[in-house]
Write an enzyme that holds these catalytic residues in place. Structure first.
Site, PDB file in Angstrom:
ATOM      1  N   GLY A  12       0.792  -1.227   0.000  1.00  0.00           N
ATOM      2  CA  GLY A  12       0.000   0.000   0.000  1.00  0.00           C
ATOM      3  C   GLY A  12       0.823   1.275   0.000  1.00  0.00           C
ATOM      4  O   GLY A  12       0.505   2.218   0.726  1.00  0.00           O
ATOM      5  N   ASN A  14       0.993   3.518  -2.336  1.00  0.00           N
ATOM      6  CA  ASN A  14       0.150   4.622  -2.817  1.00  0.00           C
ATOM      7  C   ASN A  14      -0.795   5.107  -1.730  1.00  0.00           C
ATOM      8  O   ASN A  14      -1.043   6.308  -1.599  1.00  0.00           O
ATOM      9  CB  ASN A  14      -0.628   4.191  -4.064  1.00  0.00           C
ATOM     10  CG  ASN A  14       0.137   4.463  -5.340  1.00  0.00           C
ATOM     11  OD1 ASN A  14       0.560   5.582  -5.596  1.00  0.00           O
ATOM     12  ND2 ASN A  14       0.328   3.426  -6.144  1.00  0.00           N
ATOM     13  N   ARG A  65     -17.272 -14.267  -5.203  1.00  0.00           N
ATOM     14  CA  ARG A  65     -16.961 -12.855  -5.443  1.00  0.00           C
ATOM     15  C   ARG A  65     -18.102 -11.942  -5.007  1.00  0.00           C
ATOM     16  O   ARG A  65     -17.871 -10.922  -4.364  1.00  0.00           O
ATOM     17  CB  ARG A  65     -16.643 -12.615  -6.927  1.00  0.00           C
ATOM     18  CG  ARG A  65     -16.223 -11.178  -7.178  1.00  0.00           C
ATOM     19  CD  ARG A  65     -15.591 -10.959  -8.523  1.00  0.00           C
ATOM     20  NE  ARG A  65     -16.549 -11.011  -9.615  1.00  0.00           N
ATOM     21  CZ  ARG A  65     -16.369 -10.383 -10.776  1.00  0.00           C
ATOM     22  NH1 ARG A  65     -15.283  -9.696 -10.991  1.00  0.00           N
ATOM     23  NH2 ARG A  65     -17.274 -10.473 -11.730  1.00  0.00           N
ATOM     24  N   ASN A 107      -8.695   4.072  -9.636  1.00  0.00           N
ATOM     25  CA  ASN A 107      -7.617   3.089  -9.655  1.00  0.00           C
ATOM     26  C   ASN A 107      -6.385   3.728 -10.279  1.00  0.00           C
ATOM     27  O   ASN A 107      -6.502   4.642 -11.097  1.00  0.00           O
ATOM     28  CB  ASN A 107      -8.024   1.858 -10.464  1.00  0.00           C
ATOM     29  CG  ASN A 107      -6.948   0.778 -10.433  1.00  0.00           C
ATOM     30  OD1 ASN A 107      -6.423   0.452  -9.366  1.00  0.00           O
ATOM     31  ND2 ASN A 107      -6.617   0.230 -11.583  1.00  0.00           N
ATOM     32  N   HIS A 109      -2.825   2.694 -12.388  1.00  0.00           N
ATOM     33  CA  HIS A 109      -2.227   1.604 -13.157  1.00  0.00           C
ATOM     34  C   HIS A 109      -0.861   2.059 -13.658  1.00  0.00           C
ATOM     35  O   HIS A 109      -0.727   3.181 -14.163  1.00  0.00           O
ATOM     36  CB  HIS A 109      -3.130   1.234 -14.341  1.00  0.00           C
ATOM     37  CG  HIS A 109      -2.629   0.056 -15.110  1.00  0.00           C
ATOM     38  ND1 HIS A 109      -2.709  -1.226 -14.616  1.00  0.00           N
ATOM     39  CD2 HIS A 109      -2.007  -0.037 -16.316  1.00  0.00           C
ATOM     40  CE1 HIS A 109      -2.177  -2.062 -15.492  1.00  0.00           C
ATOM     41  NE2 HIS A 109      -1.740  -1.358 -16.530  1.00  0.00           N
ATOM     42  N   GLU A 142     -16.845  -1.263 -15.446  1.00  0.00           N
ATOM     43  CA  GLU A 142     -17.011  -2.711 -15.396  1.00  0.00           C
ATOM     44  C   GLU A 142     -15.914  -3.471 -16.143  1.00  0.00           C
ATOM     45  O   GLU A 142     -15.840  -4.692 -16.054  1.00  0.00           O
ATOM     46  CB  GLU A 142     -18.383  -3.108 -15.964  1.00  0.00           C
ATOM     47  CG  GLU A 142     -19.569  -2.774 -15.067  1.00  0.00           C
ATOM     48  CD  GLU A 142     -20.059  -1.335 -15.217  1.00  0.00           C
ATOM     49  OE1 GLU A 142     -19.393  -0.553 -15.942  1.00  0.00           O
ATOM     50  OE2 GLU A 142     -21.082  -0.996 -14.607  1.00  0.00           O
TER      51      GLU A 142
END
Length: 204
Positions: A12, A14, A65, A107, A109, A142
């Site tokens: 973690g 970030n 999930r 998010n 990346h 999604e």
């Protein structure tokens, strides 16, 4: 005051950069309300406890999930989270999860999307021979590494680089980009037009 929820699976870094920037007043009007990990040994949980932040493990191993997602969403809503930041969260969110927080999940990346989505992005970039790599903060939708882009930072690939030195320099930019993106989103002076995030100007 806007409440931020952090989801992580590992150390973690970030998340720690975000927490430090909030403490330094660089993300005004925000507080971290909850840190959640799907792994009990995640280093980010220890960091959260050291910083005095609420931290919770919601195990994902062996759990369907949807069942896991519902437990995470319930915890986020209990703590009245306004914005969710994925910080090395190694699970795909279900469409149902994303729908609970429209345009409120971010998010980061380690590539200049749409190049090199998925795992091992720095290794992909290095192996492909690109001259410029970087990182992207985007809204989560999604699809994998797909939502509208908020901030990108470019990192030149040096002749002496390997994938590890490149990854380390990208990570430095990630720590800057994530907080910048959070400020943009919380400021609210933007709209998403197609895939483009466009700043809006308020009429005087």
């Amino acid at each position: 005051m806007k409440n931020i929820g952090i989801l992580l699976s590992g150390r973690g870094s970030n998340f720690e950069a975000i927490a430090n920037n909030i403490a330094a007043g660089k993300i005004p009007g925000a507080r971290i309300a909850m840190v959640i990990s799907n792994k009990p040994d995640a280093g980010g949980l220890a960091t959260a406890k050291r910083l005095g932040l609420p931290a919770l493990t919601i195990l994902s191993k062996g759990v369907p999930r949807e069942e896991h997602d519902r437990a995470v969403v319930a915890a986020l809503k209990l703590h009245q989270v306004d914005l969710i930041c994925l910080a090395g969260y190694m699970r795909l969110l279900s469409p149902w999860f994303v729908q609970q927080f429209p345009r409120s999940i971010l998010n980061i990346h380690p590539s200049l999307l749409p190049a090199f989505p998925g795992l091992e992005a720095q290794e992909q970039a290095f192996a492909y021979g690109v001259k410029v790599a970087g990182c992207t903060v985007h809204f989560v939708d999604e699809e994998l590494d797909h939502g509208a882009i908020i901030v990108q930072k470019a990192v030149p690939v040096l002749d002496g680089d390997d994938e590890h030195t490149l990854a380390a320099r990208i990570l430095e930019q990630e720590h800057l980009a994530y907080s910048e993106a959070i400020r943009i989103v919380l400021d609210g002076k933007h709209e998403v037009v197609g895939r483009r995030l466009v700043k809006t100007v308020t009429a005087k």
